[in-house]
Design an enzyme around this catalytic site. Structure first.
Site, PDB file in Angstrom:
ATOM      1  N   ASP A 152      17.738  87.887 -16.052  1.00  0.00           N
ATOM      2  CA  ASP A 152      19.037  88.469 -15.741  1.00  0.00           C
ATOM      3  C   ASP A 152      19.086  89.818 -16.459  1.00  0.00           C
ATOM      4  OD1 ASP A 152      21.823  88.606 -14.954  1.00  0.00           O
ATOM      5  OD2 ASP A 152      22.302  88.078 -17.021  1.00  0.00           O
ATOM      6  N   ASP A 187      22.410  92.165 -17.333  1.00  0.00           N
ATOM      7  CA  ASP A 187      23.515  92.328 -18.280  1.00  0.00           C
ATOM      8  C   ASP A 187      23.688  91.079 -19.132  1.00  0.00           C
ATOM      9  OD1 ASP A 187      24.394  94.934 -17.253  1.00  0.00           O
ATOM     10  OD2 ASP A 187      24.994  93.813 -15.474  1.00  0.00           O
TER      11      ASP A 187
END
Length: 224
Positions: free
Chosen positions: A13, A15
């Protein structure tokens, strides 16, 4: 360090996992608050909502505003964020060392995020990752986004890797749900963003780690 090898492909991922982007998001939110004569929001107040996406951040910044109105403000938030992109945030401590270790071991890495693809792509040269990231899939790249497993499956396919040879690292429940459904091994990034009521243990990830530094030793998160 253990002799346990890194996986062939590590997917992340963005952020809250690779990138501490909350300061960029805060600048965008506070630009919106300023034009509405609202005082600045604090980083501590916004940080838990960052991995939940634009709508969650706008909701946290303007809880007194009805949901329908907030929805019309999402493009404004994204416009402000584009202007702040990469100006304030930076990779979490230990991420660069881990990416270098993956590469030195002959493994590869990529990104699967719910952030719009154009924004994620724009960040890559700012971070020095444009030629290093092997695959990048955004929230609008495909017909489905996390927690649907499709983006992870497509990422593995584009990397030419079997799902069993991939690991996904994320800080949000959607990340772990997507990995389990893919299926591929998952790592819960406890250094990321989450609400007080979130219970990472209930997400059923394969392992939970406190810091990117923990990932430098594959024995901490890979099967023996």
């Amino acid at each position: 360090m253990s002799d346990t090898a890194f996986p062939k492909v590590v997917l992340f991922d963005l952020d809250g996992t690779l990138l501490d982007s909350a300061p960029d998001m805060l600048a965008a939110v506070n630009a919106m608050r300023a034009v509405r004569n609202e005082p600045p929001m604090t980083l501590e107040a916004l940080r838990p909502h960052v991995s939940k996406g634009a709508r969650a951040m706008v909701s946290a910044a303007f809880p007194q505003v009805d949901a329908a109105t907030r929805e019309t403000w999402i493009p404004e938030f994204l416009d402000h964020y584009r202007r702040e992109l990469g100006l304030h945030g930076k990779p979490f401590d230990g991420i660069e060392a881990f990416l270098a270790a993956i590469e030195a071991a002959g493994s590869r890495w990529g990104i699967v995020t719910n952030k719009p693809e154009s924004l994620a792509v724009a960040l890559m040269p700012l971070l020095g990752w444009a030629t290093r990231c092997g695959v990048l899939i955004g929230g609008d790249s495909l017909s489905a986004r996390k927690p649907d497993p499709l983006p992870l499956r497509v990422a593995a396919e584009r990397m030419g890797a079997d799902l069993a040879d991939c690991v996904y690292v994320g800080d949000d429940e959607r990340d772990i749900v997507a990995a389990r459904a893919a299926p591929m091994r998952s790592v819960v990034a406890l250094w990321g963003y989450r609400l007080d009521e979130d219970d990472p243990a209930s997400w059923q990830g394969d392992v939970m780690l406190d810091s990117p530094h923990d990932m430098l030793d594959p024995s901490r998160w890979m099967p023996q």
